[in-house]
Design an enzyme around this catalytic site. Structure first.
Site, PDB file in Angstrom:
ATOM      1  N   SER A  10       0.859  -1.192   0.000  1.00  0.00           N
ATOM      2  CA  SER A  10       0.000   0.000   0.000  1.00  0.00           C
ATOM      3  C   SER A  10       0.883   1.225   0.000  1.00  0.00           C
ATOM      4  O   SER A  10       1.664   1.439   0.952  1.00  0.00           O
ATOM      5  CB  SER A  10      -0.885  -0.003   1.249  1.00  0.00           C
ATOM      6  OG  SER A  10      -1.292   1.326   1.533  1.00  0.00           O
ATOM      7  N   HIS A  35      -1.308  -1.443  -4.128  1.00  0.00           N
ATOM      8  CA  HIS A  35      -2.571  -1.124  -3.455  1.00  0.00           C
ATOM      9  C   HIS A  35      -2.638   0.388  -3.232  1.00  0.00           C
ATOM     10  O   HIS A  35      -1.716   0.990  -2.657  1.00  0.00           O
ATOM     11  CB  HIS A  35      -2.606  -1.876  -2.124  1.00  0.00           C
ATOM     12  CG  HIS A  35      -3.865  -1.736  -1.347  1.00  0.00           C
ATOM     13  ND1 HIS A  35      -4.959  -2.544  -1.539  1.00  0.00           N
ATOM     14  CD2 HIS A  35      -4.196  -0.887  -0.331  1.00  0.00           C
ATOM     15  CE1 HIS A  35      -5.922  -2.200  -0.691  1.00  0.00           C
ATOM     16  NE2 HIS A  35      -5.482  -1.199   0.059  1.00  0.00           N
ATOM     17  N   ASP A  37      -4.823   3.458  -1.620  1.00  0.00           N
ATOM     18  CA  ASP A  37      -5.859   3.759  -0.626  1.00  0.00           C
ATOM     19  C   ASP A  37      -6.470   5.132  -0.868  1.00  0.00           C
ATOM     20  O   ASP A  37      -5.822   6.160  -0.652  1.00  0.00           O
ATOM     21  CB  ASP A  37      -5.254   3.706   0.782  1.00  0.00           C
ATOM     22  CG  ASP A  37      -5.010   2.275   1.223  1.00  0.00           C
ATOM     23  OD1 ASP A  37      -5.937   1.458   1.111  1.00  0.00           O
ATOM     24  OD2 ASP A  37      -3.883   1.984   1.670  1.00  0.00           O
ATOM     25  N   MET A  39      -9.138   7.847   0.195  1.00  0.00           N
ATOM     26  CA  MET A  39      -9.917   8.228   1.388  1.00  0.00           C
ATOM     27  C   MET A  39     -10.489   9.629   1.198  1.00  0.00           C
ATOM     28  O   MET A  39      -9.794  10.507   0.677  1.00  0.00           O
ATOM     29  CB  MET A  39      -9.023   8.207   2.628  1.00  0.00           C
ATOM     30  CG  MET A  39      -8.320   6.881   2.845  1.00  0.00           C
ATOM     31  SD  MET A  39      -7.407   6.865   4.388  1.00  0.00           S
ATOM     32  CE  MET A  39      -6.558   5.291   4.262  1.00  0.00           C
ATOM     33  N   HIS A  68      -8.529   0.791  -3.558  1.00  0.00           N
ATOM     34  CA  HIS A  68      -9.390   0.575  -2.386  1.00  0.00           C
ATOM     35  C   HIS A  68     -10.101   1.890  -2.079  1.00  0.00           C
ATOM     36  O   HIS A  68      -9.487   2.851  -1.616  1.00  0.00           O
ATOM     37  CB  HIS A  68      -8.489   0.121  -1.222  1.00  0.00           C
ATOM     38  CG  HIS A  68      -9.189  -0.105   0.067  1.00  0.00           C
ATOM     39  ND1 HIS A  68      -8.521  -0.330   1.255  1.00  0.00           N
ATOM     40  CD2 HIS A  68     -10.515  -0.157   0.388  1.00  0.00           C
ATOM     41  CE1 HIS A  68      -9.386  -0.496   2.239  1.00  0.00           C
ATOM     42  NE2 HIS A  68     -10.610  -0.387   1.739  1.00  0.00           N
ATOM     43  N   MET A  70     -12.240   4.046   0.007  1.00  0.00           N
ATOM     44  CA  MET A  70     -12.822   4.313   1.334  1.00  0.00           C
ATOM     45  C   MET A  70     -13.497   5.667   1.258  1.00  0.00           C
ATOM     46  O   MET A  70     -13.026   6.666   1.829  1.00  0.00           O
ATOM     47  CB  MET A  70     -11.714   4.282   2.398  1.00  0.00           C
ATOM     48  CG  MET A  70     -11.206   2.877   2.672  1.00  0.00           C
ATOM     49  SD  MET A  70      -9.564   2.868   3.423  1.00  0.00           S
ATOM     50  CE  MET A  70      -8.571   3.057   1.969  1.00  0.00           C
ATOM     51  N   MET A 139     -11.041  -6.002   6.159  1.00  0.00           N
ATOM     52  CA  MET A 139     -10.228  -5.022   6.887  1.00  0.00           C
ATOM     53  C   MET A 139      -9.874  -5.571   8.266  1.00  0.00           C
ATOM     54  O   MET A 139     -10.749  -5.991   9.025  1.00  0.00           O
ATOM     55  CB  MET A 139     -10.999  -3.708   7.068  1.00  0.00           C
ATOM     56  CG  MET A 139     -11.197  -2.890   5.802  1.00  0.00           C
ATOM     57  SD  MET A 139      -9.689  -2.484   4.910  1.00  0.00           S
ATOM     58  CE  MET A 139      -8.730  -1.614   6.159  1.00  0.00           C
ATOM     59  N   ASP A 177      -6.248  -6.551   4.918  1.00  0.00           N
ATOM     60  CA  ASP A 177      -5.641  -5.215   4.882  1.00  0.00           C
ATOM     61  C   ASP A 177      -5.671  -4.589   6.271  1.00  0.00           C
ATOM     62  O   ASP A 177      -6.743  -4.358   6.833  1.00  0.00           O
ATOM     63  CB  ASP A 177      -6.456  -4.362   3.886  1.00  0.00           C
ATOM     64  CG  ASP A 177      -5.898  -2.962   3.674  1.00  0.00           C
ATOM     65  OD1 ASP A 177      -4.840  -2.640   4.232  1.00  0.00           O
ATOM     66  OD2 ASP A 177      -6.558  -2.205   2.929  1.00  0.00           O
TER      67      ASP A 177
HETATM   68  C1  DX5 Z   1      -6.055   1.408   6.023  1.00  0.00           C
HETATM   69  C2  DX5 Z   1      -5.662   1.149   4.580  1.00  0.00           C
HETATM   70  C3  DX5 Z   1      -4.540   0.201   4.501  1.00  0.00           C
HETATM   71  C4  DX5 Z   1      -3.286   0.718   5.159  1.00  0.00           C
HETATM   72  C5  DX5 Z   1      -2.508  -0.427   5.689  1.00  0.00           C
HETATM   73  O1  DX5 Z   1      -7.122   2.230   6.087  1.00  0.00           O
HETATM   74  O2  DX5 Z   1      -6.752   0.595   3.857  1.00  0.00           O
HETATM   75  O3  DX5 Z   1      -4.297  -0.246   3.172  1.00  0.00           O
HETATM   76  O4  DX5 Z   1      -2.488   1.467   4.256  1.00  0.00           O
HETATM   77  O5  DX5 Z   1      -1.448   0.059   6.466  1.00  0.00           O
HETATM   78  P1  DX5 Z   1      -0.616  -0.886   7.454  1.00  0.00           P
HETATM   79  O6  DX5 Z   1      -0.101  -2.043   6.621  1.00  0.00           O
HETATM   80  O7  DX5 Z   1       0.488  -0.016   7.952  1.00  0.00           O
HETATM   81  O8  DX5 Z   1      -1.557  -1.332   8.508  1.00  0.00           O
HETATM   82 ZN    ZN Z   2      -6.301  -0.414   1.851  1.00  0.00          ZN
END
Ligand code: DX5
Ligand code: ZN
Length: 222
Positions: A10, A35, A37, A39, A68, A70, A139, A177
């Site tokens: 990620s 990956h 993320d 948000m 991903h 969110m 998650m 994840d």
């Molecule tokens: C969390 C994200 C993850 C995050 C994981 O909200 O969806 O993908 O980047 O980070 P680590 O591996 O540090 O928990």
């Molecule tokens: Zn993620």
């Protein structure tokens, strides 16, 4: 290496002043997907990346881009992320009142469709849609930030979802994840996860990205 299992770094924990070279390092070290993320500051408290970053990643790597989402109302963003080069688009069940339509749209855009669920959401919330999903993203932290602690209660949920998938859609894979390290990965592997997302265990590894990926890959079946 068994191709049924993969590590998905990620980039949330990457050094964005060096994003291109960090992705290249991850690819050379054996990453399976990248990956990304996304948000929105509403569904989760943090605000991160948009299609612009996905488009930049697509120019630097041949690896599939695992996006991903969110965000609230993810259906309004699917087209932009598909055009930017996403290979898979994963939406959260908590944000999708019309999940069949959303998955259908993702497929029409030529992407794989993933369905994600938060640690507090029961496995039963996604059962009605499992026959249409290419991937389930479980998650193992509450989404929003990297560097959080793995929530062990999700291990039994992974096993429960794997069992249901084996009955109705065996080729669908489970991705996990949040808080994935060489210590937690084996617990989720044993429960049935096949794709393992990690941000801090890779991009913040004291010995660097290559070692971060190597120490995770060492936990995968040979
Ligand atoms: C969390 C994200 C993850 C995050 C994981 O909200 O969806 O993908 O980047 O980070 P680590 O591996 O540090 O928990
Ligand atoms: Zn993620």
């Amino acid at each position: 290496m068994n191709s049924n299992y993969l590590i998905a770094p990620s980039i949330l924990s990457a050094d964005f002043t060096e994003l291109g070279s960090q992705i290249t390092q991850a690819e050379k070290a054996g990453a399976g997907w990248i990956h990304i993320d996304v948000m929105d500051g509403h569904f989760v408290p943090n605000l991160t990346m948009g299609p612009f970053i996905v488009e930049a990643c697509a120019r630097i790597t041949e690896l599939p881009l695992d996006v991903h989402l969110m965000v609230e109302k993810p259906e309004t963003l699917l087209n932009a992320f598909a055009l930017a080069g996403a290979s898979s688009l994963t939406v959260h069940i908590e944000t999708c009142p019309h999940i069949h339509r959303t998955i259908q749209t993702i497929h029409q855009l030529g992407c794989k469709a993933g369905i994600a669920l938060n640690p507090g959401t029961p496995a039963s919330a996604i059962t009605p849609i499992l026959h249409l999903a290419d991937m389930v993203l479980v998650m193992s932290v509450n989404p929003g930030y990297s560097g959080q602690k793995f929530i062990p209660e999700v291990v039994s949920k992974i096993a429960q979802i794997r069992k249901t998938l084996d009955d109705i859609n065996p080729q669908t894979i489970i991705e996990v994840d949040g808080g994935i390290t060489p210590q937690t990965l084996p617990l989720t592997l044993k429960a049935g996860a096949q794709a393992f997302v990690a941000a801090s265990a890779i991009f913040k590894h004291p010995q660097g990205i290559e070692t971060g990926i190597k120490t995770l890959r060492e936990q995968l079946p040979k």
